[in-house]
Design a protein around this motif. Structure first.
Motif, PDB file in Angstrom:
ATOM      1  N   GLU A  87       0.824  -1.208   0.000  1.00 46.44           N
ATOM      2  CA  GLU A  87       0.000   0.000   0.000  1.00 46.44           C
ATOM      3  C   GLU A  87       0.862   1.264   0.000  1.00 46.44           C
ATOM      4  OE1 GLU A  87      -3.636   0.703   1.000  1.00 46.44           O
ATOM      5  OE2 GLU A  87      -4.076  -1.189  -0.002  1.00 46.44           O
ATOM      6  N   TYR A 113     -12.025   2.151   2.017  1.00 45.53           N
ATOM      7  CA  TYR A 113     -11.323   1.236   1.116  1.00 45.53           C
ATOM      8  C   TYR A 113     -11.040   1.919  -0.215  1.00 45.53           C
ATOM      9  CZ  TYR A 113     -10.774  -2.517  -2.309  1.00 45.53           C
ATOM     10  OH  TYR A 113     -10.325  -3.300  -3.341  1.00 45.53           O
ATOM     11  N   GLY A 116      -8.377   4.742   0.052  1.00 44.00           N
ATOM     12  CA  GLY A 116      -7.021   4.239   0.225  1.00 44.00           C
ATOM     13  C   GLY A 116      -6.448   3.591  -1.016  1.00 44.00           C
ATOM     14  N   ASN A 466      -5.406   8.259  10.746  1.00 42.28           N
ATOM     15  CA  ASN A 466      -6.731   8.532  10.185  1.00 42.28           C
ATOM     16  C   ASN A 466      -7.655   8.804  11.359  1.00 42.28           C
ATOM     17  OD1 ASN A 466      -9.106   8.626   8.735  1.00 42.28           O
ATOM     18  ND2 ASN A 466      -8.966   6.558   7.913  1.00 42.28           N
ATOM     19  N   LYS A 493      -1.201   8.659   2.116  1.00 43.80           N
ATOM     20  CA  LYS A 493      -2.327   8.243   1.282  1.00 43.80           C
ATOM     21  C   LYS A 493      -3.606   8.949   1.719  1.00 43.80           C
ATOM     22  CE  LYS A 493      -2.440   4.219  -0.411  1.00 43.80           C
ATOM     23  NZ  LYS A 493      -2.816   2.809  -0.550  1.00 43.80           N
ATOM     24  N   ASN A 495      -7.367   9.381   3.008  1.00 46.95           N
ATOM     25  CA  ASN A 495      -8.238   8.656   3.929  1.00 46.95           C
ATOM     26  C   ASN A 495      -9.408   9.537   4.355  1.00 46.95           C
ATOM     27  OD1 ASN A 495      -7.558  10.143   6.402  1.00 46.95           O
ATOM     28  ND2 ASN A 495      -5.600   9.046   6.384  1.00 46.95           N
ATOM     29  N   GLN A 652      -7.188  -6.009   6.741  1.00 45.71           N
ATOM     30  CA  GLN A 652      -7.284  -4.691   7.370  1.00 45.71           C
ATOM     31  C   GLN A 652      -6.106  -4.486   8.291  1.00 45.71           C
ATOM     32  OE1 GLN A 652     -10.930  -4.270   9.593  1.00 45.71           O
ATOM     33  NE2 GLN A 652     -10.349  -2.339  10.545  1.00 45.71           N
ATOM     34  N   THR A 656      -6.882   1.073   7.871  1.00 45.21           N
ATOM     35  CA  THR A 656      -6.554   0.857   6.463  1.00 45.21           C
ATOM     36  C   THR A 656      -7.179  -0.455   6.002  1.00 45.21           C
ATOM     37  OG1 THR A 656      -4.458   2.032   6.702  1.00 45.21           O
ATOM     38  CG2 THR A 656      -4.700   0.603   4.783  1.00 45.21           C
ATOM     39  N   TYR A 658      -7.444  -3.176   3.256  1.00 47.08           N
ATOM     40  CA  TYR A 658      -6.742  -3.701   2.087  1.00 47.08           C
ATOM     41  C   TYR A 658      -7.688  -4.402   1.113  1.00 47.08           C
ATOM     42  CZ  TYR A 658      -2.724  -3.228   5.259  1.00 47.08           C
ATOM     43  OH  TYR A 658      -1.786  -2.765   6.146  1.00 47.08           O
TER      44      TYR A 658
END
Length: 759
Positions: A87, A113, A116, A466, A493, A495, A652, A656, A658
């Motif tokens: 990621e 999801y 991200g 986050n 990233k 979020n 997860q 985050t 995945y």
């Protein structure tokens, strides 16, 4: 070749459910790791990057804080570590063109999801007051905006500085230094939401808020108790340590409301035997009710006291305080009350006692299952009582092992990220840097949300994380953030926190762990501290995702120069150029870091001193390890209600997401599921596959509702249910917190299940 991000949110209205698995890892974990890595990074980048994870000359995994062994495999990572690296090292990019195409109102409708999956942030972005879109902004203008808002405050205490556990030691030290030189101790962090209860209990009882074991102690233990923890998903490399301990003769007791595949059997993908047969780990599974752990350990302590010769009387006499009061409370423990609180059988507890008495060296490991209840601090103190009774602190193969969830969350606290700093730490800062740090305690996470809600805080700055998605009482938290004058997020990233903003907002893109960090003084490295107090270097090797990124230390240093101005005697520019100069100052301020630069040159790193472990010295108020005697508590359930715990799926890491599967629990293509014991479901007339709204009940009478969850009949403890966060954080009242630690009580939420209108 890496794949493109999803163009639209996947539909999650029909999760597929199969039987849960009874083993973890193995070939499926390898395949899943490589599939996700290839999708994010492509084949060549995957190979180059994953082989550097957790290596002595590589970078520390941005996932969990489990320590590395001295002798490391070529592939020293787990499935979820591979996902975390993929990621971060993804080839996908979130550019100014992306923000131009997506108004904030649109982004706010997207799932975490989807956000991200879009990729790495490439430019500083600014959302002006009243604007609909983020727009690119030069770095210097971004710092000016922050400086303008901070200068307009009536007090430095109207600003809040949050820290995620990913932040390096060097960045964390500079961050707290800036906040305190600016004039506030408002330094909440993710520990406030997870292991704050552990720190509170351990500081009181043994004098230091960290675990007392090293990795080698697990290998030497006779008995390991794993309570309120799911290492197969949350700390997968821990399974290798448990496997090695088992091979050395250790026995393992698992204490948890849910059976977890990783603690049943581990198929180690590093060995042929592991890939085929695997190793059974748990010798005894105690399927305890949520919140029943204090009652269990209290009764075990009574039974130990009642067994002639079972206590370490010499250790108790020489090293402990408060034994008589504790012993009187323990001897009053009641079998019937304990069975009610725990949901266990008498035979379960008697078998546990046999294993405890047969062990000369015992380690107790725990995680959120113990720390996120109203009575978490007395629960962990009772665990300490249990270990003290038989002298199981301060000798090889024994001790307390709170397993931290983020790769440098423990290091950040060591560096001073704490709203209630010790006077000695502030004295050292004042001596080293020549300013008077504030002495008044600041806001933790819950108090920061209240301050934002009530207009007492106006600027919110987050170093990673986050915050909006991680915090409790989602609607209250989001409304509080929207009251801020300015919200700032240092991130790699996109979020949820970037789309729930104050009147103005900034996104400041930063380097990741995997990336090369070049500054004026040459190539830099950072350091981290793992869950067992080992400190080591981390060196990224990839080219940065964008030439517009700044490192976290550089961001703090430039911000400090803009805000504090020429009157600051702190050499911020020097710190930005050469991180070794930061470590020199850490060495002079924080005990245990003497000769920091020289010692961290050792590829294996070094262990921080731990007085209880190293010399059986307990730096508490009494000078000894403290027995405690709190009343036994456990949640009581009204009729027709269930006790809900929030938890992670296997796809997860913290907030985050995945993917949409929870492979070990048999869930695919959806996250809005609630796991309910089949017997409870029958009593409540809830068919498997039906859809319900989860409605929490709290003393304030406010309705908190999470709609549209598929019921899954699952082997949970009776009276207990489970569902994934952050989707269920909306159910956790802001004021439902642990006594003393103020940690949100996310593992004991009273809920009723109502049929969904859409069912």
């Amino acid at each position: 070749m890496a794949s493109k991000p999803p163009a639209s949110d996947p539909v999650q209205d029909a999760p597929q459910v199969a039987a849960p698995q009874h083993h973890a890892a193995g070939l499926p974990a390898v395949k899943h790791s490589l599939k996700m890595a290839r999708e994010q990074m492509g084949v060549k980048r995957t190979a180059l990057t994953l082989l550097r994870v957790n290596q002595k000359e590589g970078f520390d995994c941005p996932g969990c804080a489990w320590p590395e062994p001295e002798h490391r495999h070529a592939a020293e990572f787990c499935e979820n570590g591979a996902k975390a690296v993929a990621e971060e090292a993804t080839l996908r990019r979130v550019t100014p063109e992306f923000f131009a195409a997506h108004p904030v109102a649109d982004l706010a409708t997207r799932s975490g999801y989807w956000l991200g999956q879009q990729g790495r942030l490439t430019h500083p972005m600014y959302l002006a007051e009243g604007a609909t879109h983020y727009e690119p902004v030069p770095w210097e203008r971004a710092f000016d905006i922050i400086g303008e808002e901070l200068a307009a405050l009536d007090s430095p205490d109207e600003s809040v500085y949050y820290t995620s556990g990913r932040t390096s030691n060097e960045a964390a030290f500079l961050y707290q230094l800036f906040a305190r030189e600016f004039g506030t101790n408002n330094l909440p962090d993710c520990s406030n939401m997870c292991h704050e209860s552990s720190g509170s209990a351990l500081v009181e009882t043994i004098g230091i808020g960290k675990g007392s074991v090293l990795l080698e102690d697990l290998y030497k233990a006779d008995l390991i108790i794993v309570a309120g923890q799911n290492p197969g998903t949350n700390h997968p490399r821990m399974l290798s340590a448990l496997e090695k301990a088992k091979a050395g003769g250790a026995r393992i007791i698992s204490v948890n409301p849910l059976p977890e595949a990783g603690l049943e059997k581990f198929k180690n993908p590093q060995t042929p035997k592991g890939l085929t047969k695997g190793a059974s780990l748990t010798d005894l599974f105690l399927q305890i009710r949520l919140g029943g752990d204090q009652a269990l350990f209290r009764l075990l302590n009574k039974l130990i006291l009642d067994t002639e010769g079972a206590t370490d009387d010499a250790f108790i006499a020489e090293h402990t305080h408060g034994y008589e009061e504790f012993a009187a409370a323990a001897r009053a423990a009641d079998w019937d009350e304990t069975l009610k609180a725990t949901g266990l059988s008498r035979a379960d507890i008697e078998r546990t006692l046999e294993m405890v008495l047969a062990s000369k060296r015992t380690v107790v490991c725990w995680a959120m299952g113990l720390t996120q209840h109203k009575h978490s601090v007395p629960t962990i103190r009772e665990v300490v009582n249990f270990l003290l009774l038989r002298g199981n602190i301060g000798r090889p193969g024994a001790g307390v092992c709170p397993v931290r969830g983020h790769s440098n969350v423990q290091g950040d606290r060591t560096m001073g990220i704490f709203e209630r700093p010790a006077p000695a730490f502030l004295d050292a800062l004042e001596k080293e840097f020549g300013f008077a740090p504030p002495r008044e305690h600041g806001f933790d996470v819950v108090r920061a949300i209240r301050a934002l809600r009530d207009g007492e805080a106006k600027v919110f700055f987050a170093m990673g994380g986050n915050f909006v998605a991680a915090s409790p009482d989602t609607e209250v938290t989001e409304a509080a953030m929207r009251r801020a004058r300015l919200t700032v997020h240092v991130s790699t990233k996109l979020n949820r926190s970037h789309v729930v903003t104050g009147a103005r907002a900034l996104i400041l893109p930063t380097l990741g762990r995997t990336e090369r960090d070049l500054q004026g003084g040459g190539e830099q490295f950072v350091t981290v501290e793992d869950s067992m107090g080992m400190v080591h270097a981390s060196r990224g090797r990839l080219e940065p995702a964008s030439r517009h990124l700044l490192s976290e230390p550089a961001i703090v240093a430039r911000l400090a120069r803009r805000v504090l101005g020429p009157d600051s005697r702190t050499p911020w520019e020097e710190f930005e150029k050469d991180y070794a100069t930061i470590r020199d100052r850490i060495a002079r301020v924080i005990p245990g870091f003497e000769d920091f630069n020289a010692r961290v040159a050792n590829p294996a790193g070094f262990a921080l001193p731990h007085a209880p472990r190293d010399e059986r010295r307990f730096p508490t108020a009494t000078g000894k390890a403290n027995f405690t005697a709190a009343p036994v508590e456990y949640p009581r359930l009204p009729e027709g209600r269930l006790l809900l715990q929030t938890l992670r799926s296997h796809d997860q890491y913290n907030t985050t997401i995945y993917g949409l599967d929870d492979r070990y629990r048999g869930i695919r293509n959806g996250r809005r599921v609630v796991l309910v014991n089949a017997g409870d479901a029958k009593d409540l007339d809830l068919a498997d596959g039906s859809y319900v709204d989860l409605v929490s009940e709290w003393s304030d009478g406010v309705e908190r509702r999470a709609p549209g969850f598929r019921v899954v009949h699952y082997p949970t403890a009776r009276g207990c249910a489970a569902a994934y966060y952050p989707e269920t954080n909306v159910l956790v009242p802001l004021d439902a917190t642990a006594d003393t630690s103020n940690t949100p009580a996310s593992k004991s939420v009273v809920v009723r299940l109502e049929q969904s209108k859409t069912d």
